[in-house]
Structures are given as structure tokens and as C-alpha cells.
Design a protein around this motif. Structure first.
Motif, PDB file in Angstrom:
ATOM      1  N   TYR A  43       0.846  -1.187   0.000  1.00 30.04           N
ATOM      2  CA  TYR A  43       0.000   0.000   0.000  1.00 30.04           C
ATOM      3  C   TYR A  43       0.880   1.233   0.000  1.00 30.04           C
ATOM      4  O   TYR A  43       2.035   1.183   0.385  1.00 30.04           O
ATOM      5  CB  TYR A  43      -0.889   0.021   1.256  1.00 30.04           C
ATOM      6  N   GLY A  44       0.290   2.355  -0.395  1.00 29.60           N
ATOM      7  CA  GLY A  44       0.999   3.627  -0.373  1.00 29.60           C
ATOM      8  C   GLY A  44       0.436   4.542   0.698  1.00 29.60           C
ATOM      9  O   GLY A  44      -0.557   4.232   1.359  1.00 29.60           O
ATOM     10  N   GLU A  45       1.091   5.682   0.864  1.00 23.98           N
ATOM     11  CA  GLU A  45       0.642   6.688   1.838  1.00 23.98           C
ATOM     12  C   GLU A  45      -0.801   7.103   1.589  1.00 23.98           C
ATOM     13  O   GLU A  45      -1.551   7.339   2.526  1.00 23.98           O
ATOM     14  CB  GLU A  45       1.547   7.920   1.786  1.00 23.98           C
ATOM     15  N   ASP A  46      -1.179   7.202   0.320  1.00 25.20           N
ATOM     16  CA  ASP A  46      -2.539   7.629   0.008  1.00 25.20           C
ATOM     17  C   ASP A  46      -3.584   6.633   0.499  1.00 25.20           C
ATOM     18  O   ASP A  46      -4.732   6.996   0.748  1.00 25.20           O
ATOM     19  CB  ASP A  46      -2.699   7.887  -1.492  1.00 25.20           C
ATOM     20  N   ASP A  47      -3.194   5.379   0.671  1.00 22.21           N
ATOM     21  CA  ASP A  47      -4.130   4.375   1.170  1.00 22.21           C
ATOM     22  C   ASP A  47      -4.509   4.611   2.632  1.00 22.21           C
ATOM     23  O   ASP A  47      -5.603   4.237   3.053  1.00 22.21           O
ATOM     24  CB  ASP A  47      -3.565   2.964   0.978  1.00 22.21           C
ATOM     25  N   VAL A  48      -3.624   5.232   3.401  1.00 24.94           N
ATOM     26  CA  VAL A  48      -3.949   5.561   4.795  1.00 24.94           C
ATOM     27  C   VAL A  48      -5.130   6.533   4.795  1.00 24.94           C
ATOM     28  O   VAL A  48      -6.117   6.345   5.519  1.00 24.94           O
ATOM     29  CB  VAL A  48      -2.738   6.161   5.540  1.00 24.94           C
ATOM     30  N   ARG A  49      -5.054   7.560   3.953  1.00 24.46           N
ATOM     31  CA  ARG A  49      -6.142   8.535   3.850  1.00 24.46           C
ATOM     32  C   ARG A  49      -7.405   7.871   3.313  1.00 24.46           C
ATOM     33  O   ARG A  49      -8.504   8.111   3.807  1.00 24.46           O
ATOM     34  CB  ARG A  49      -5.731   9.696   2.939  1.00 24.46           C
ATOM     35  N   THR A  50      -7.258   7.017   2.318  1.00 28.36           N
ATOM     36  CA  THR A  50      -8.416   6.331   1.745  1.00 28.36           C
ATOM     37  C   THR A  50      -9.132   5.508   2.805  1.00 28.36           C
ATOM     38  O   THR A  50     -10.356   5.549   2.907  1.00 28.36           O
ATOM     39  CB  THR A  50      -7.984   5.429   0.563  1.00 28.36           C
ATOM     40  N   VAL A  51      -8.383   4.778   3.609  1.00 32.64           N
ATOM     41  CA  VAL A  51      -8.993   3.950   4.657  1.00 32.64           C
ATOM     42  C   VAL A  51      -9.730   4.835   5.664  1.00 32.64           C
ATOM     43  O   VAL A  51     -10.847   4.511   6.086  1.00 32.64           O
ATOM     44  CB  VAL A  51      -7.940   3.062   5.356  1.00 32.64           C
ATOM     45  N   CYS A  73     -14.328  10.016  -6.815  1.00 28.28           N
ATOM     46  CA  CYS A  73     -14.761  11.389  -7.080  1.00 28.28           C
ATOM     47  C   CYS A  73     -14.230  12.379  -6.051  1.00 28.28           C
ATOM     48  O   CYS A  73     -14.593  13.552  -6.076  1.00 28.28           O
ATOM     49  CB  CYS A  73     -16.288  11.459  -7.105  1.00 28.28           C
ATOM     50  N   THR A  74     -13.403  11.937  -5.158  1.00 23.35           N
ATOM     51  CA  THR A  74     -12.846  12.862  -4.178  1.00 23.35           C
ATOM     52  C   THR A  74     -11.461  13.291  -4.615  1.00 23.35           C
ATOM     53  O   THR A  74     -10.680  12.491  -5.134  1.00 23.35           O
ATOM     54  CB  THR A  74     -12.774  12.230  -2.764  1.00 23.35           C
ATOM     55  N   ALA A  75     -11.189  14.561  -4.420  1.00 23.68           N
ATOM     56  CA  ALA A  75      -9.874  15.097  -4.776  1.00 23.68           C
ATOM     57  C   ALA A  75      -8.843  14.495  -3.832  1.00 23.68           C
ATOM     58  O   ALA A  75      -9.136  14.202  -2.681  1.00 23.68           O
ATOM     59  CB  ALA A  75      -9.885  16.619  -4.689  1.00 23.68           C
ATOM     60  N   GLU A  76      -7.658  14.347  -4.325  1.00 28.65           N
ATOM     61  CA  GLU A  76      -6.590  13.696  -3.565  1.00 28.65           C
ATOM     62  C   GLU A  76      -6.412  14.244  -2.156  1.00 28.65           C
ATOM     63  O   GLU A  76      -6.470  13.515  -1.199  1.00 28.65           O
ATOM     64  CB  GLU A  76      -5.264  13.818  -4.325  1.00 28.65           C
ATOM     65  N   ALA A  77      -6.211  15.530  -2.011  1.00 30.31           N
ATOM     66  CA  ALA A  77      -5.826  16.057  -0.709  1.00 30.31           C
ATOM     67  C   ALA A  77      -6.988  16.527   0.143  1.00 30.31           C
ATOM     68  O   ALA A  77      -6.923  16.454   1.356  1.00 30.31           O
ATOM     69  CB  ALA A  77      -4.839  17.212  -0.888  1.00 30.31           C
ATOM     70  N   ASP A  78      -8.061  17.006  -0.488  1.00 31.18           N
ATOM     71  CA  ASP A  78      -9.064  17.670   0.331  1.00 31.18           C
ATOM     72  C   ASP A  78     -10.417  16.990   0.392  1.00 31.18           C
ATOM     73  O   ASP A  78     -11.313  17.464   1.079  1.00 31.18           O
ATOM     74  CB  ASP A  78      -9.235  19.129  -0.111  1.00 31.18           C
ATOM     75  N   GLY A  79     -10.612  15.880  -0.289  1.00 34.78           N
ATOM     76  CA  GLY A  79     -11.857  15.147  -0.200  1.00 34.78           C
ATOM     77  C   GLY A  79     -13.049  15.844  -0.838  1.00 34.78           C
ATOM     78  O   GLY A  79     -14.181  15.478  -0.593  1.00 34.78           O
ATOM     79  N   LEU A  80     -12.809  16.858  -1.675  1.00 33.05           N
ATOM     80  CA  LEU A  80     -13.904  17.569  -2.328  1.00 33.05           C
ATOM     81  C   LEU A  80     -14.415  16.758  -3.511  1.00 33.05           C
ATOM     82  O   LEU A  80     -13.654  16.037  -4.160  1.00 33.05           O
ATOM     83  CB  LEU A  80     -13.434  18.943  -2.818  1.00 33.05           C
ATOM     84  N   LEU A  81     -15.695  16.897  -3.803  1.00 34.09           N
ATOM     85  CA  LEU A  81     -16.275  16.219  -4.943  1.00 34.09           C
ATOM     86  C   LEU A  81     -15.737  16.839  -6.229  1.00 34.09           C
ATOM     87  O   LEU A  81     -15.755  18.057  -6.400  1.00 34.09           O
ATOM     88  CB  LEU A  81     -17.800  16.350  -4.892  1.00 34.09           C
ATOM     89  N   LEU A  82     -15.213  16.010  -7.107  1.00 30.55           N
ATOM     90  CA  LEU A  82     -14.615  16.491  -8.351  1.00 30.55           C
ATOM     91  C   LEU A  82     -15.675  16.757  -9.416  1.00 30.55           C
ATOM     92  O   LEU A  82     -16.748  16.146  -9.394  1.00 30.55           O
ATOM     93  CB  LEU A  82     -13.627  15.446  -8.884  1.00 30.55           C
ATOM     94  N   PRO A  83     -15.356  17.645 -10.365  1.00 29.33           N
ATOM     95  CA  PRO A  83     -16.271  17.858 -11.492  1.00 29.33           C
ATOM     96  C   PRO A  83     -16.493  16.532 -12.215  1.00 29.33           C
ATOM     97  O   PRO A  83     -15.625  15.675 -12.255  1.00 29.33           O
ATOM     98  CB  PRO A  83     -15.515  18.845 -12.390  1.00 29.33           C
ATOM     99  N   GLY A  84     -17.664  16.361 -12.782  1.00 27.78           N
ATOM    100  CA  GLY A  84     -17.981  15.112 -13.470  1.00 27.78           C
ATOM    101  C   GLY A  84     -18.632  14.089 -12.564  1.00 27.78           C
ATOM    102  O   GLY A  84     -19.032  13.023 -13.014  1.00 27.78           O
TER     103      GLY A  84
END
Length: 136
Positions: A43-51, A73-84
């Protein structure tokens, strides 16, 4: 996978989620670890946030199928809903409204219980009567 790699035990420790739950998240398509030739998951660092996001969404009452749709649909760093991802926005708004309603119902129930406690005396296990706010 670039950067730091984590094995399932380390991800478990850092996220506070059991390895069994992490494997379940993988089965549900919520996590996609890389596999070593030995079969070990990486796993990568981003998986910690995903979990952590998965845990938050589960606690909010969303099912894993809905979470699997929302996570990409969540932006990498801030969890905001992405366009589309507008079709998901309606479902997310419905869930938010459901949670707000539940919070309101729980707050009313708490208020009623506190009122009942304030107005009554409770019986101790030894049979004496005491007010819950006062030492027995």
C-alpha cells in the motif's frame, strides 16, 4: 507505486483498521494494493487517507457500493467532490440530509432522557434512592 510502501500490518497500525477489514475493503473495490510476486500486498501513503475516508463514510451510514462510487470522485488532498461526479452529488446530499435528521432525532431523545433524569431519583442496587447527579 511510488514513494513509501506499506504492508498490510503497517497500514492496519496507521489507520486503526484490522487487516481483515482491509482485505474486505479490497474485496469491495475500496482499496487496490499492488501485489508482490510473493503475494504480499503493498500500500501507499494515500491508502492511509483512503482507509480513513472509508471509515468515515461507513460511520455516516453509506454502504460499500456507494463508497466505491464516491471515493474516485474525491480530490486527492481535500476530499472535495470532483467535477464530473454530479450524479453522485444528489446521493451524497440525500445522505447528508438523512444524517442531519438522525442527529436531530438523537438530540431530542437525549434532551428527553436528561429531563427525565433531572426530575427523578434512581434506585441504587442496594435499594437506596439517590439522585444521579449527586454522589450516592
Amino acid at each position: 507505486m511510488t514513494g513509501v510502501t506499506l504492508r498490510i500490518g503497517e497500514l492496519s497500525r496507521r489507520s486503526g483498521v484490522t487487516p481483515r477489514a482491509l482485505r474486505y475493503y479490497e474485496e469491495q473495490g475500496l482499496l487496490r494494493p499492488e501485489r508482490r510476486p510473493s503475494g504480499y500486498r503493498e500500500y501507499g501513503e494515500d491508502d492511509v487517507r483512503t482507509v480513513r475516508n472509508v471509515r468515515t463514510l461507513l460511520a455516516a451510514g453509506l454502504g460499500t457500493a456507494t463508497i466505491a462510487e464516491v471515493l474516485p470522485c474525491t480530490a486527492e488532498a481535500d476530499g472535495l467532490l470532483l467535477p464530473g461526479c454530479a450524479p453522485l452529488a444528489e446521493e451524497v446530499l440525500r445522505e447528508r440530509d438523512r444524517i442531519r435528521s438522525t442527529i436531530g432525532e438523537l438530540a431530542s431523545a437525549l434532551e428527553l432522557l436528561e429531563e427525565l433524569i433531572d426530575r427523578s431519583e434512581l434506585e441504587s442496587p442496594d435499594g437506596t434512592r439517590t439522585h444521579p447527579a449527586l454522589p450516592g
